[in-house]
Design a protein around this motif. Structure first.
Motif, PDB file in Angstrom:
ATOM      1  N   ARG A   1      -7.384  29.486 -37.886  1.00 51.98           N
ATOM      2  CA  ARG A   1      -6.233  28.864 -37.241  1.00 51.98           C
ATOM      3  C   ARG A   1      -6.083  29.441 -35.842  1.00 51.98           C
ATOM      4  N   PHE A   2      -5.593  28.629 -34.904  1.00 52.24           N
ATOM      5  CA  PHE A   2      -5.545  29.060 -33.514  1.00 52.24           C
ATOM      6  C   PHE A   2      -4.461  30.096 -33.242  1.00 52.24           C
ATOM      7  N   LEU A   3      -3.223  29.814 -33.615  1.00 51.63           N
ATOM      8  CA  LEU A   3      -2.132  30.724 -33.271  1.00 51.63           C
ATOM      9  C   LEU A   3      -1.591  31.502 -34.457  1.00 51.63           C
ATOM     10  N   ILE A   4      -1.307  30.824 -35.542  1.00 56.10           N
ATOM     11  CA  ILE A   4      -0.647  31.471 -36.672  1.00 56.10           C
ATOM     12  C   ILE A   4      -1.127  30.811 -37.950  1.00 56.10           C
ATOM     13  N   GLY A   5      -1.347  31.594 -38.988  1.00 57.58           N
ATOM     14  CA  GLY A   5      -1.821  31.064 -40.256  1.00 57.58           C
ATOM     15  C   GLY A   5      -0.790  30.167 -40.918  1.00 57.58           C
ATOM     16  N   SER A   6      -1.254  29.314 -41.781  1.00 55.67           N
ATOM     17  CA  SER A   6      -0.362  28.344 -42.415  1.00 55.67           C
ATOM     18  C   SER A   6       0.703  29.013 -43.273  1.00 55.67           C
ATOM     19  N   VAL A   7       0.361  30.060 -44.023  1.00 55.54           N
ATOM     20  CA  VAL A   7       1.356  30.745 -44.835  1.00 55.54           C
ATOM     21  C   VAL A   7       2.371  31.442 -43.936  1.00 55.54           C
ATOM     22  N   ALA A   8       1.893  32.173 -42.931  1.00 54.68           N
ATOM     23  CA  ALA A   8       2.810  32.866 -42.023  1.00 54.68           C
ATOM     24  C   ALA A   8       3.738  31.869 -41.337  1.00 54.68           C
ATOM     25  N   GLU A   9       3.192  30.751 -40.918  1.00 49.90           N
ATOM     26  CA  GLU A   9       4.013  29.730 -40.263  1.00 49.90           C
ATOM     27  C   GLU A   9       5.099  29.224 -41.206  1.00 49.90           C
ATOM     28  N   ARG A  10       4.735  28.959 -42.439  1.00 52.88           N
ATOM     29  CA  ARG A  10       5.698  28.462 -43.420  1.00 52.88           C
ATOM     30  C   ARG A  10       6.754  29.525 -43.735  1.00 52.88           C
TER      31      ARG A  10
END
Length: 144
Positions: free
Chosen positions: A115-124
């Protein structure tokens, strides 16, 4: 200011800096530390029936190892927790249950290395967690 800190870990190398930052924060505020690993139920459920229990067991073992890594980085007591479910939901729910002051997490984990900026779990987690979230970016080249 911070009495209880949850460190959400997936055991990946990229979460190491987040663990160190969270433990430093705990030391500065003499806060209780909870290390949380979530067995991704979606990952388990999507595995073939013949290996589903082996997959669950392997992920639980990985969670235990991730928590041992957090405990090895500090002399303070660390409450170890392994749960199963959707990671972002479980992280938010656990933080709410224990009245955490902050949740610390890396920005990229096992599933977010590309992922470019932030992982999907962290984003969620950032978007849905009822508790403030401290995201810690790995320094460039640290995992290389």
């Amino acid at each position: 200011m911070f009495d209880t800190i949850v460190i959400a870990t997936d055991g990946s190398e990229s979460v190491g800096r987040a663990v160190d930052v969270a433990l430093d924060l705990a030391d500065r505020f003499d806060a209780a530390v909870h290390a949380l690993y979530v067995v991704d139920a979606g990952e388990v459920d999507s595995s073939p029936d013949a290996v589903r229990e082996d997959m669950r067991h392997a992920l639980q073992e990985r969670g235990g190892e991730a928590i041992v890594d957090v405990q090895a980085r500090t002399e303070r007591d660390v409450t170890a927790v392994v749960r199963e479910g959707r990671p972002a939901n479980e992280i938010g729910e656990y933080a709410r249950e224990i009245g955490a002051d902050v949740v610390a997490t890396g920005t990229r984990g096992r599933h977010g290395e590309n992922r470019f900026l932030i992982g999907s779990v962290a984003e969620r987690v950032v978007r849905t967690c009822p508790t403030p979230v401290l995201t810690v970016r790995q320094l460039q080249g640290a995992a290389e």
